[in-house]
Design an enzyme around this catalytic site. Structure first.
Site, PDB file in Angstrom:
ATOM      1  N   CYS A 104     -45.153  -1.859  30.340  1.00 26.32           N
ATOM      2  CA  CYS A 104     -44.277  -2.162  31.742  1.00 26.32           C
ATOM      3  C   CYS A 104     -42.411  -2.217  31.583  1.00 26.32           C
ATOM      4  O   CYS A 104     -41.316  -1.226  32.627  1.00 26.32           O
ATOM      5  CB  CYS A 104     -44.189  -3.477  32.300  1.00 26.32           C
ATOM      6  SG  CYS A 104     -45.486  -4.025  33.065  1.00 26.32           S
ATOM      7  N   HIS A 105     -42.420  -2.489  29.845  1.00 28.00           N
ATOM      8  CA  HIS A 105     -40.871  -2.233  29.543  1.00 28.00           C
ATOM      9  C   HIS A 105     -40.602  -1.123  27.924  1.00 28.00           C
ATOM     10  O   HIS A 105     -39.712  -1.529  27.371  1.00 28.00           O
ATOM     11  CB  HIS A 105     -40.376  -3.187  29.926  1.00 28.00           C
ATOM     12  CG  HIS A 105     -39.944  -4.055  31.398  1.00 28.00           C
ATOM     13  ND1 HIS A 105     -41.230  -5.166  31.134  1.00 28.00           N
ATOM     14  CD2 HIS A 105     -39.405  -4.070  32.111  1.00 28.00           C
ATOM     15  CE1 HIS A 105     -40.972  -5.207  32.188  1.00 28.00           C
ATOM     16  NE2 HIS A 105     -40.902  -4.824  33.569  1.00 28.00           N
TER      17      HIS A 105
END
Ligand code: HEM
Ligand code: FES
Lengths: 184, 408
Positions: free
Chosen positions: A148-149
């Site tokens: 996701c990040h």
């Protein structure tokens, strides 16, 4: 044109002080009463009894070969169980604590070094890190990688790189026998 | 002021007891409106129109929707396939959310360009920002309802933002979820709030219009109305103009509804929610992208969350951050350029938010985030003090009269 015996508001003197006192006391009671009355409403949104009751699960570890990982569900979340290889254990144990963002020795994170049990939820914003399948990317430290990040976790599930602030959580679990655990 | 013109006995009887006709007469018919409003002033009424469309389509969707993790996805598919005109209701609602944000964003940027947030319109501006916040909450919770992969993971990521709060963060998140992860209790309460909030928005909109009618509309020149020669009655001049705007706007809106209904959506949301698998690339709806980019620009969780919320909070302070006494950018040659740079900056943030946080996007996101705050916190306060503004016209009607004299 107030009635002579009715003191009009705003007239200074004993009556005014008394009236102020009554005003403040009434307001204080009303405010605390309202605050207390709010609690049942707020608390009704917390996990209900049946949700809390579902909070333990048992897992048989026998079928998991060395180097393999499985994912089980606990409280609606994935729990990662990895049967670590000797190399993975060595990598996890040999890290210097001052190299870690959330310092924790491997011995505190695994009850038995070959079994690593983790809540598979990224401590950044809750995505599920990759690394359970052998074909998954495992990040720069051989553990898990959150797409996701971009958080990288090591073979002890500790955060090494990326925005996540903390290590993957270790749930409460106990070994019922040598090869069964109960989570929760 | 005068009571409604065509005094019917029944109307008068009611009006003497509840002056609702007088109110309408004052606020929708006689309301003195600056005569020089341009088409950027249409977007307020368009936003109001969209709210009505959202509430109507939403209530009819709710009649066929089931808020349960096991049925939600299928109930939306049933709306799409089996319910009569269900596809239309849903596509109107889905694309309506995008159109609602589009109108409101244009409306906000209009306010920034013409200085509509400045005294005496600060409270009006605040109510507008509140509307924007309430809309974001509503749209976020609405997006969770179809219970697809993006619904689920969007909900997970956004609710987890609150876990950044020190000490009580994780208890707050558990409270928001009503469990230990996003699940059935979460879906249920999101539906309840998604139903409630539009009516709260309606109430705030009422206050917003009340404040507007107290301080009156700004105008492209940004100067005060000097007298009756500067205004025209709202009806018929602006009722017809707003109606014309709605006509044009409907062509754009319905073009998407009928020809590209899924353009603004994510294909992943047609996959039922799976709590065990995160999609490789989580993206929010387009109207959240700039804020998402700000969140990711900072490699620290708490700071990222604080910055994201500050990006909206800072708007509340805009009336004091912009120190210029001149409202309209027409007479502020330098501010005008920075306005367009700021708009471009927001679009860059949107592009960054839509892309994975790798390579060039990381740096772009950081620069654009820096500029966003620099614009508000440094540029506007300083510029207002040093900029040499152009001379303002004497009144709204002067340039108009001058032009018609030149023509004659
Ligand atoms: C401020 C106004 C509103 C906004 C911005 C809004 C936004 C949204 C959004 C973005 C979705 C997801 C659409 C999708 O991807 O399928 C949605 C779904 C939904 N909304 Fe709303 N909504 C609003 C008002 C309402 C109202 C008043 C109701 C009435 C109960 C409602 C009921 C629903 C229902 C039942 C769904 C699920 C069906 C579906 O996904 O299409 N909405 N909303
Ligand atoms: S949720 Fe894992 S890095 Fe953000």
């Amino acid at each position: 044109m107030a009635h002579p015996t009715t003191p009009s508001p705003g007239v200074p003197g004993e009556d005014a002080t008394r009236r102020n006192f009554l005003l403040y006391a009434t307001s204080a009671v009303a405010v605390s009463g309202t605050a207390l009355a709010l609690w049942p409403f707020i608390h009704s949104m917390n996990p209900a009894a049946d949700v809390l009751a579902l909070s333990s699960s048992e897992v048989d570890l026998k079928p998991i070969a060395v180097g393999q990982s499985i994912t089980v569900t606990w409280r609606g979340k994935p729990v990662f169980i990895r049967h670590r290889t000797p190399e993975e254990i060595k990598a996890a144990e040999s890290v210097q604590l001052f190299d870690l963002r959330d310092p924790q020795p491997d011995s505190q994170r695994a009850k038995k070094p070959e079994w690593l049990v983790l809540v598979g939820v990224c401590t950044h914003l809750g995505c599920i890190p990759l690394g359970q399948k052998s074909s998954d990317p495992r990040g720069d430290f051989g553990g898990w990688f959150c797409p996701c990040h971009g958080s990288h976790y090591d073979t002890s599930g500790r955060i090494r790189k990326g925005p996540a602030p903390a290590n993957l959580a270790v749930p409460d679990y106990t070994f019922l026998t040598d090869t069964t655990i109960r989570i929760g | 002021m005068s009571a409604p013109a065509n005094q019917n006995k029944i109307i008068k009887w009611v009006d003497d007891r509840l002056p609702i006709f007088t109110l309408m007469q004052h606020s929708a018919i006689e309301y003195p409106t600056p005569r020089n409003l341009n088409y950027w002033w249409n977007f307020g009424s368009l936003a109001g129109f969209m709210l009505v469309v959202m509430i109507l389509s939403g209530i009819f969707l709710a009649m066929s929707y089931t808020a349960h993790v096991d049925y939600a996805f299928d109930s939306v598919e049933r709306i799409m396939r089996d319910v009569n005109y269900g596809w239309l209701l849903r596509y109107l609602h889905m694309n309506g959310a995008s159109m609602f944000f589009l109108t409101v964003l244009i409306h906000i940027f209009r306010g920034m360009y013409y200085g509509s947030f400045k005294a005496p319109r600060e409270v009006l501006w605040w109510l507008g920002i509140l509307l924007y916040l309430a809309m974001m909450a509503t749209a976020f919770m609405g997006y969770v309802l179809p219970w697809g992969q993006m619904s689920f993971w969007g909900a997970t990521v956004i609710t987890n933002l609150f876990s950044a709060i020190p000490v009580v963060g994780s208890s707050i998140v558990t409270w928001l979820w009503g469990g230990f992860s996003v699940g059935n209790p979460t879906l249920n309460r999101f539906f309840a709030f998604h139903y409630l909030l539009p009516f709260v928005i309606f109430a705030i909109m009422f206050l917003h219009v009340w404040a507007l009618h107290t301080v009156k509309s700004n105008n492209p020149l940004g100067i005060d109305v000097k007298g009756p020669q500067d205004t025209i009655p709202f009806h018929p001049y602006y009722t017809i103009k707003d109606l014309y705007g709605i006509g044009l706007f409907l062509m754009v809106y319905l073009f998407f509804v009928f020809y590209y209904p899924n353009l603004f959506g994510e294909p992943d949301n047609y996959i039922p929610a799976n709590p065990m698998v995160t999609p490789p690339h989580i993206v929010p709806e387009w109207y959240f992208l700039p804020f998402y980019a700000i969140l990711r620009a900072v490699p620290n969780k708490l700071l990222g969350v604080v910055m994201m919320f500050s990006a909206i909070i800072v708007l509340f302070f805009l009336p004091w951050l912009d120190t210029s006494r001149v409202r309209s950018a027409r007479f502020r040659p330098i501010y005008k350029q920075f306005f367009w740079i700021f708009l471009a900056d927001c679009i860059v943030l949107g592009v960054v938010g839509a892309n994975p946080p790798e390579g060039i996007y990381v740096l772009m996101g950081q620069i654009a985030t820096f500029w966003y705050f620099f614009h508000f916190l440094v540029l506007l306060p300083v510029l207002g003090k040093v900029e040499k503004t152009r001379p303002l016209p004497d009144s709204i009607s002067t340039p108009v009269i001058k032009k018609s004299m030149e023509k004659a």
